[in-house]
Write a protein that holds these residues in place. Sequence first.
Motif, short mmCIF file in Angstrom:
data_model
loop_
_atom_site.label_atom_id
_atom_site.label_comp_id
_atom_site.label_asym_id
_atom_site.label_seq_id
_atom_site.Cartn_x
_atom_site.Cartn_y
_atom_site.Cartn_z
N THR A 628 0.84 -1.21 0.00
CA THR A 628 0.00 0.00 0.00
C THR A 628 0.87 1.26 0.00
O THR A 628 0.58 2.23 -0.70
CB THR A 628 -0.92 0.00 1.23
OG1 THR A 628 -1.70 -1.20 1.23
CG2 THR A 628 -1.81 1.22 1.25
N TYR A 629 1.94 1.20 0.77
CA TYR A 629 2.84 2.35 0.88
C TYR A 629 3.48 2.68 -0.48
O TYR A 629 3.64 3.84 -0.85
CB TYR A 629 3.91 2.03 1.91
CG TYR A 629 4.66 3.24 2.43
CD1 TYR A 629 4.01 4.28 3.07
CD2 TYR A 629 6.05 3.31 2.29
CE1 TYR A 629 4.71 5.37 3.57
CE2 TYR A 629 6.77 4.40 2.78
CZ TYR A 629 6.08 5.43 3.43
OH TYR A 629 6.78 6.50 3.91
N ALA A 630 3.83 1.63 -1.21
CA ALA A 630 4.50 1.82 -2.50
C ALA A 630 3.57 2.46 -3.52
O ALA A 630 4.04 3.13 -4.46
CB ALA A 630 5.01 0.49 -3.03
N THR A 631 2.26 2.26 -3.35
CA THR A 631 1.34 2.93 -4.28
C THR A 631 1.24 4.42 -3.97
O THR A 631 1.02 5.22 -4.88
CB THR A 631 -0.06 2.30 -4.18
OG1 THR A 631 -0.57 2.44 -2.85
CG2 THR A 631 -0.01 0.83 -4.54
N CYS A 632 1.40 4.80 -2.71
CA CYS A 632 1.35 6.23 -2.34
C CYS A 632 2.66 6.93 -2.68
O CYS A 632 2.66 8.10 -3.06
CB CYS A 632 1.08 6.36 -0.83
SG CYS A 632 -0.54 5.75 -0.32
N TYR A 633 3.78 6.20 -2.53
CA TYR A 633 5.10 6.79 -2.76
C TYR A 633 5.87 5.85 -3.70
O TYR A 633 6.66 5.01 -3.25
CB TYR A 633 5.84 6.99 -1.44
CG TYR A 633 5.06 7.86 -0.47
CD1 TYR A 633 5.05 9.24 -0.59
CD2 TYR A 633 4.30 7.26 0.55
CE1 TYR A 633 4.32 10.02 0.29
CE2 TYR A 633 3.57 8.04 1.42
CZ TYR A 633 3.57 9.42 1.29
OH TYR A 633 2.83 10.20 2.15
N PRO A 634 5.65 6.01 -5.00
CA PRO A 634 6.29 5.09 -5.96
C PRO A 634 7.81 5.10 -5.94
O PRO A 634 8.44 4.17 -6.44
CB PRO A 634 5.75 5.58 -7.31
CG PRO A 634 4.50 6.32 -6.98
CD PRO A 634 4.75 6.95 -5.65
N ASP A 635 8.40 6.14 -5.38
CA ASP A 635 9.87 6.17 -5.33
C ASP A 635 10.41 5.49 -4.07
O ASP A 635 11.61 5.56 -3.77
CB ASP A 635 10.38 7.61 -5.41
CG ASP A 635 9.78 8.53 -4.36
OD1 ASP A 635 8.81 8.11 -3.68
OD2 ASP A 635 10.25 9.68 -4.22
N PHE A 636 9.55 4.83 -3.30
CA PHE A 636 9.97 4.02 -2.14
C PHE A 636 10.61 2.73 -2.67
O PHE A 636 9.96 1.89 -3.28
CB PHE A 636 8.75 3.71 -1.27
CG PHE A 636 9.07 2.97 -0.02
CD1 PHE A 636 9.95 3.48 0.94
CD2 PHE A 636 8.48 1.73 0.24
CE1 PHE A 636 10.24 2.79 2.10
CE2 PHE A 636 8.75 1.03 1.41
CZ PHE A 636 9.63 1.56 2.34
#
Length: 683
Positions: A628-636
């Motif tokens: 879920t986090y990666a969808t909010c911050y694709p540069d993670f």
Amino acid sequence: MLKMMTFFQGLPGQQPVPGTLDFPGSPQKLPSTSEVDSEASMSEASSEDLVPPLGRDEEETTKKKKPKVLANMFSVFTKGRKKKGQPSSSEPESKTESQPVLEDRLPTVEELKADLERGQLEAAQPLLALERELQAVAAAGSAAEEELVWRQSKVEALYVLLRDQVLGLLRRPLEAPPERLRQALAVLAEQEREDQCAVTAAPRPSALVATRPRHWLQLWRRNVAQVAEERLGQPPAAHASGHSEAERIFLHMGRTMKEDLEAVVERLKPLFPAEFGVVAAYAQSYHEHFAAQLMAMAQFQLCERDNYMLLVWVQNLYPNDIINSPKLADELKEVSLGSLLPPNQIRLLEATFLSNEVNSVQELMARALELESQRWAQDVAPQRLDGHCHSELAIDIIQIISQSQAKAESITLDLGVHIKHMLLTELAAFLRSYHRAFDEFLERCRQLRNYRANVIANINNCLSFRISMEQRWQAPQDLLGPLSELKSHGFDNLLQNLFRDLKPLFKKFTQTRWAAPEQTLEEIITTVGVRLPEFSELYDCFREELMELVHLHLVKEYIVRLSKRRLVLKSAEQQQQLAGHILANANLIQRFCTQNGSPGTWLHQALPTLAEIIRLQDPSAIKIEVATYATCYPDFSKGHLSAILAIKGNLSNSEVKSIRNILDINTGVHTPVKSLFSLIKVG
């Protein structure tokens, strides 16, 4: 758009031109065909030479051969012959009026001559009758050729007098009494009909010289052309201040033509026969002279101002404010006057205009930037407007561009569209120069007292540029690139000292092994709050952008400290305690930044989600949270995830690897619009 009537009414010292055709001077000698030129020589004969002397034998022979019709015709010519003991016809008569014409005879040549010299146009009818009777005699072949030619010369001399009277009145029609003008027009119409009859009649052998068609209507039109030349050729007013010589000429010709044609429509058209086309005759003559004058002027190397004014008259003022003016539009619709200049000449003038305008815009914008740069270097404080630092540079540049496009649109809308693309190219080049000059100022003038104020003024400038370019010019976004860079460099400069002061405070998180993160963060927030008034002179929109940068910096630096791999917590309780600290700090950052205007809502989940990853113990639950986090911050990235997972000392290597692999799944999310983790380097 420029309007002609503004020029007409706004020239100081310009004398009003009356709405009449004030034809100057006395009637000039009328141009004529070769036949009419011969008439002029005929008119020089004196009244005493109306009948030539004949020998007795010759006279008796002639009398015997004369038929009755010929006798009647000859009587017309001999009625006024001077007899012995009688006064000459050239002597003054006691009567000012001609003798009444008896119904059974035509007036004599001398009588007609006297009537015409007194301007009595009623003589036109008997003169025409005299001409017809002479033609009948010639057709009968019952008169000597010498006598016919001699008699015809007298008739033609009378026609010269009549022509001069008629065309003289028509040369200055508005000065003639209406009744006299109607008489002259009636004579001209009658002569035109007689010409037409002569043209269509079958030719017959005759001793008479062919004198028709006389072409008086053509002579009248030629007179109209002369009048147009005289009226438009008059010198313009000498005291029209603020206008060049060419502009005064344009103004004089345009106003004169408009007012003269209105007078023709209102006062002459009701009197003239429709077949004369009086409005068309005057309009074409004025148009041709106007066009000739402009064409002659266009052949010279015109200055920038005169080149522009020539185009304005040809493309805008002449067709719109004269030809299509309310009083003339309907009258001139069928005349089809066309353009004052041919298309190829107009294209040359337009090309010159565009080149002149682009060069002028380049010079004016370069000069404006040079003056602004000098003020920065000289440490001149910017203006304050409504509590904000203000610079006139953006206003000056927008005005330069807008005025140039308005000039082009005042010629034609198509030319305005054409120059718009050229001006946008020049504006893009200017913004690049502006950006370079601003960067040089940022590097070289840091020690000046008004340095920060001028930086803020230039950032505020970007708003005026952006609004004008997006709303008025519909400029493409890539053209705004230099403005975005200028603003970004300005923000970096303004925040540089603040961020430098925050750096040692953020180091306390790792130096104290996160022992008292709330106190450390409160110290950071206090430091930021003290410095915020320094940015109060920014426009509100830019102050919000700057606050978002502060918000981003606080979140980013907090994550940097979490990613240092210096904190390893093996128990779930320790991890939950750290997660609680992180969540509390995230709420404090969010509340402070939001209250001070940060629009950075996209940062709200950055720290709480990391806290949740640290708190969770189930690898599957952690995977869901990471995905879920990666969808909010694709540069993670995996590197960032590994640094966070390093805090969780109770995860096995296989669990860490399994959690990392969740980032290999393609979620369809591309590069983010705003960057967070791409700003964070992990070792």
